[in-house]
Design a protein around this motif. Structure first.
Motif, short mmCIF file in Angstrom:
data_model
loop_
_atom_site.label_atom_id
_atom_site.label_comp_id
_atom_site.label_asym_id
_atom_site.label_seq_id
_atom_site.Cartn_x
_atom_site.Cartn_y
_atom_site.Cartn_z
N GLU A 106 0.85 -1.19 0.00
CA GLU A 106 0.00 0.00 0.00
C GLU A 106 0.88 1.24 0.00
O GLU A 106 1.82 1.34 0.78
N ASN A 107 0.57 2.18 -0.89
CA ASN A 107 1.27 3.45 -0.97
C ASN A 107 0.19 4.52 -1.02
O ASN A 107 -0.42 4.73 -2.07
N ASP A 108 -0.03 5.17 0.10
CA ASP A 108 -1.15 6.10 0.27
C ASP A 108 -2.45 5.34 -0.02
O ASP A 108 -2.72 4.36 0.63
N ALA A 109 -3.22 5.76 -0.99
CA ALA A 109 -4.48 5.09 -1.31
C ALA A 109 -4.31 4.04 -2.41
O ALA A 109 -5.26 3.33 -2.74
#
Length: 191
Positions: A106-109
């Motif tokens: 996961e990278n931000d959203a």
């Protein structure tokens, strides 16, 4: 060669083109099946050849049921689901594409399905928990499948015309050899 040929004749051609090892058909088919007409594997020669390539385990395909319900899975189940599908892809490569270290990142959203293939990190977009995750996963797999690095002349190739009953498919092999096979049956393979 047309629809009147036998399964054995097509399998022999597949072997001669170097798409599978000579021992594979003996492991995949009962001897009497090889003497059946090609139509034993499909209504059209194209369907039959694609079915044969599946039986010989060099064709990966998925349908609308493959990812059904994935949006309801927790992260561990989802990761295992994607891992199993990637291993199915790798198994069609006869050991040439080695897929390891599958993970959800996961990278931000944004979420990515990342995995290592022959030492190169691949990163595909995924949409965990989204109601359309199954549809989106199918699109991602269909779109990215032919980009899996094989570090050899052999690779996953899209097929045209594709099987109408599947959502995504690719056949593993040397594109030139696949197209020599396909020329006899109206199939084209592109890497």
């Amino acid at each position: 060669m047309g629809s009147e040929c036998t399964v054995r004749e097509v399998v022999d051609m597949i072997i001669e083109l170097g798409l599978v090892d000579r021992s594979i058909p003996a492991e995949s088919f009962e001897p009497d099946v090889l003497d059946e007409p090609l139509s034993y594997f499909g209504h059209t020669a194209q369907e039959a050849v694609l079915s044969l390539l599946s039986e010989l385990e060099i064709r990966y395909w998925f349908d609308y049921k493959t990812f059904r319900g994935i949006h309801e899975a927790d992260d561990d189940e989802r990761l295992e689901w994607y891992r199993e599908e990637l291993q199915s892809i790798a198994s069609c490569s006869r050991g040439v594409a080695n897929i390891t270290n599958v993970r959800l990142v996961e990278n931000d959203a944004d979420w990515r399905l990342q995995f290592d293939c022959n030492g190169e990190t691949e990163s595909w977009p995924v949409y965990p928990g989204d109601e359309d995750e199954a549809f989106e996963a199918g699109l991602v797999f269909a779109t990215h499948l032919t980009g899996i690095p094989a570090n050899s002349p052999e690779r996953f190739c899209a097929v045209d015309p594709g099987d109408e009953d599947v959502n995504g498919e690719a056949v593993f092999g040397d594109p030139e050899a696949l197209n020599r096979l396909g020329a006899h049956f109206g199939l084209t393979f592109t890497a």
